[in-house]
Design an enzyme around this catalytic site. Structure first.
Site, PDB file in Angstrom:
ATOM      1  N   LYS A 205       0.861  -1.180   0.000  1.00  0.00           N
ATOM      2  CA  LYS A 205       0.000   0.000   0.000  1.00  0.00           C
ATOM      3  C   LYS A 205       0.897   1.229   0.000  1.00  0.00           C
ATOM      4  O   LYS A 205       1.931   1.253   0.692  1.00  0.00           O
ATOM      5  CB  LYS A 205      -0.908   0.027   1.235  1.00  0.00           C
ATOM      6  N   GLU A 250      -8.572  12.299  12.356  1.00  0.00           N
ATOM      7  CA  GLU A 250      -7.793  11.118  12.735  1.00  0.00           C
ATOM      8  C   GLU A 250      -6.937  11.383  13.970  1.00  0.00           C
ATOM      9  O   GLU A 250      -5.958  12.141  13.914  1.00  0.00           O
ATOM     10  CB  GLU A 250      -6.913  10.649  11.572  1.00  0.00           C
TER      11      GLU A 250
END
Length: 455
Positions: A205, A250
């Site tokens: 990723k 976040e």
């Protein structure tokens, strides 16, 4: 004017924390007022430029002025800031009758994403810091050793929007928006090249970002920009430290006592405009799709696992809850909340150092993903996707990842002085490049809208 960087001999500061009268600062939603018509926390920043902010759901910290600035660069930047702050605390003295999170000596920080960044990482101690929690409000003043603290009456007189503030009215003229380091076509090419490298086994990723330059038609005070963000995204952390501003969803880590909380976000679905009923129906449909998406679940698992791997060596206990869907005005995310108990005297900045960069903003494996970002993305992110937050005198604090954000020019955003707005997304082998480009636009929306960009 900023104080000089700390030298070998740590700076000696004096801090004083006093409780503020009930109702002087309104609790509740941003911009709300008590019966006494007291301003909310972010209202105190109206018209101001030299500000700091850490506000969620109307509570947190705001301040202005600078009593001290600590700086660091390179691979050891977080540890250098931690050590410099600890030395400053040991050399300073303070009076604090409240002794709860956010009172006494506090510094707010913003840290560069990459150790190779030309952008400095910094901790800032504001001269005036106002806090608000469930128990009430307080004011902390910070001065150099030997200086007198302002009288309480003088300090209280500052707890109003700036006298020079003008009404925060959007300019009728559209801001000027121009490409940043990567055009849309360049970004699509970067996604394709990243997928080619992943197919060759270099990474599982990679998170790629792009930027836009946005110059409003009229000057916009940083404090007014923050009020717009806080009003539109009250569940996010509305932050401002050293020209880095945003509303992040976040939570990298919160440490109170020995207990920590972290929230991992990875996996995204874009929302669209419409009436309330249609948006609610769309959110329900997208939540089901997101929870069932193999691409997004795999991306999320990589981010969650990287956070757990970073925290486990520092904790006696660490647990991850089941993923859930977090709904925001512009997007939906897969979210996992992690809780734990730190071992020994590990502080917030040590946890930040262990966690950064997470797979949610870098990729997996970390070193390989970071190398691909440097080579393919090809821009200096500065503090975008780096840690941003605060730390107090005994090492506790709260830190997010700098997302949904922009870097402002030194004198503030204005015509000819654009903000640099960022957005990114996690690239997987089965990502669709056009979808990834659209995701970056959706993630830029909070800052673009706050800057007056429509659509």
């Amino acid at each position: 004017m900023s104080a000089p960087r700390a030298a070998a001999s740590p700076p000696r500061l004096s801090f004083r924390t006093v409780a503020l009268p009930d109702g002087l600062v309104a609790a509740g939603a941003v911009g709300a007022a008590t019966a006494e018509n007291a301003p909310g926390l972010l209202d105190l920043l109206a018209g101001r430029a030299d500000v700091v902010s850490w506000v969620r759901r109307g509570r947190g910290l705001v301040g202005w002025g600078c009593a001290l600035r600590l700086e660091a660069r390179g691979p050891d930047r977080i540890e250098e800031l931690r050590s410099a702050w600890r030395a400053t605390v040991y050399a300073s003295w303070w009076r604090d009758a409240l002794v709860r999170p956010g009172t006494g000596p506090v510094a707010l920080g913003t840290i560069a994403f990459s150790p190779d960044s030309a952008t400095v990482s910094t901790l800032v101690v504001p001269r005036f810091l106002v806090g608000l929690d469930a128990a009430g409000a307080w004011l902390t003043t910070a001065v150099a050793e030997g200086e007198e603290h302002p009288e309480v009456a003088e300090a209280l007189s500052r707890l109003r929007p700036s006298a020079s503030a003008r009404p925060d009215v959007a300019s009728p003229d559209a801001p000027m928006v121009s490409p940043g380091s990567l055009s849309e076509a360049d970004y699509l090419d970067a996604v394709v090249e990243t997928q080619r490298r992943m197919a060759a086994g270099q990474a599982r990723k990679v998170v790629l970002a792009r930027d836009l330059l946005v110059a409003p038609a009229a000057p916009l005070a940083t404090g007014d920009l923050l009020r717009r963000l806080g009003t539109a995204y009250p569940s996010c952390w509305t932050f401002a430290v050293d020209s880095m501003v945003g509303a992040s969803p976040e939570l990298l880590v919160r440490l109170e006592g020995r207990r920590l909380v972290s929230r991992v976000l990875a996996g995204t679905a874009r929302r669209h405009s419409g009436d309330v009923a249609s948006r609610e129906r769309e959110a329900d449909r997208l939540a089901r799709w997101l929870a069932a998406s193999s691409k997004n679940r795999a991306e999320h698992e990589l981010a969650r696992d990287s956070a757990l791997s970073a925290l486990e060596p520092l904790c006696s206990v660490v647990r991850a809850r089941e993923p859930r869907v977090l709904t925001l005005p512009n997007v939906l995310h897969l979210a996992t909340d992690i809780t734990g108990v730190v071992a020994g005297d590990t502080g917030a900045l040590s946890l930040v150092r262990a966690l950064h960069p997470t797979a949610a903003v870098c990729g997996t494996p970390t070193a390989a993903a970071a190398r691909i970002i440097a080579e393919v993305e090809g821009m200096d992110r500065g503090r975008y996707a780096g840690p941003v937050g605060w730390v107090d005198w005994h090492g506790e604090g709260e830190w997010c990842i700098a997302l949904r954000c922009a870097t402002l020019p030194p004198g503030g955003v204005a015509p000819g002085a654009p903000a640099r707005v960022f957005g990114g997304g996690g690239i997987m082998p089965d990502s669709v490049p056009s979808d990834e480009l659209a995701e970056t636009t959706a993630k830029m929306h909070p800052m673009l809208a706050a800057l007056g960009v429509n659509g």
